[in-house]
Design a protein around this motif. Structure first.
Motif, short mmCIF file in Angstrom:
data_model
loop_
_atom_site.label_atom_id
_atom_site.label_comp_id
_atom_site.label_asym_id
_atom_site.label_seq_id
_atom_site.Cartn_x
_atom_site.Cartn_y
_atom_site.Cartn_z
N ALA A 1 12.65 -5.56 -28.82
CA ALA A 1 13.06 -4.72 -27.69
C ALA A 1 13.65 -3.41 -28.18
O ALA A 1 13.38 -2.34 -27.61
CB ALA A 1 14.08 -5.47 -26.83
N HIS A 2 14.42 -3.44 -29.26
CA HIS A 2 15.02 -2.23 -29.82
C HIS A 2 13.95 -1.28 -30.33
O HIS A 2 14.04 -0.06 -30.13
CB HIS A 2 15.97 -2.62 -30.95
N ILE B 1 12.17 0.28 -27.25
CA ILE B 1 13.03 1.30 -26.62
C ILE B 1 13.13 2.53 -27.51
O ILE B 1 13.08 3.67 -27.04
CB ILE B 1 14.41 0.71 -26.31
N ALA C 1 9.84 4.45 -27.34
CA ALA C 1 9.70 5.11 -26.04
C ALA C 1 10.63 6.31 -25.94
O ALA C 1 10.24 7.37 -25.45
CB ALA C 1 10.00 4.12 -24.92
N THR C 2 11.86 6.16 -26.41
CA THR C 2 12.80 7.27 -26.37
C THR C 2 12.36 8.39 -27.29
O THR C 2 12.45 9.57 -26.95
CB THR C 2 14.20 6.78 -26.79
#
Length: 163
Positions: free
Chosen positions: A123-124, A127, A130-131
């Motif tokens: 998940a990290h 994210i 994506a960021t």
């Protein structure tokens, strides 16, 4: 604090100031470096969590090393983990006392925590990617802010009549 966490902490503190020179281009490169570093450090974390997961799974399937009627060996090695549901077979281990319960508890906790760690790291990474790819400073929303950085010196002097 674990020694293994010092390297990622130092790296992320160093990358925390992504606008060193005040230019939009520097911010983009800083974010790209940060995304790359996040992914690389996360891959190291995934390798560690995956190793812990595999060792815990094999430890549960193989069973503990204990003293049986045949001597010190792995009495549950050939059961492929079926001993976990058949509590009557646990009495094969005479010493150390309660070794099967200890083995099952320890490796179950490690298996669950390493699985959770793997999920959080994935998940990290998602994210972070994506960021990093969608959150550049020169997007349409922030393009005015990025152009003001270059023009702001001229605007300040214009307002004071110094141009």
């Amino acid at each position: 604090m674990r020694k293994g966490m010092i390297f990622p902490i130092v790296v992320f503190i160093g990358l925390g100031n992504d606008n060193i020179y005040g230019h939009c281009q520097t911010r983009i490169y800083g974010k790209s470096r940060m995304v790359l570093t996040v992914v690389l450090v996360s891959l190291i974390g995934m390798a560690g969590a995956g190793y812990c997961f595999n060792v815990s799974l094999l430890g549960l399937l193989k069973g503990p090393y204990c003293l049986t009627d045949l001597g010190w060996n792995y009495p549950f090695n050939s059961t492929n983990g079926r001993y976990l549901t058949d509590l009557t077979t646990w009495s094969q281990c005479r010493e150390p006392s309660h070794i099967v319960a200890w083995n099952v508890t320890l490796f179950s906790i490690l298996l669950a925590l390493s699985g959770l760690q793997l999920a959080l790291i994935v998940a990290h990474v998602i994210i972070g990617l994506a960021t990093g790819t969608l959150g550049n400073c020169c997007h349409r929303k922030e393009s005015k802010e990025c152009t003001e950085i270059d023009v702001s010196v001229g605007t300040v002097y214009q307002n004071h009549g110094a141009v």
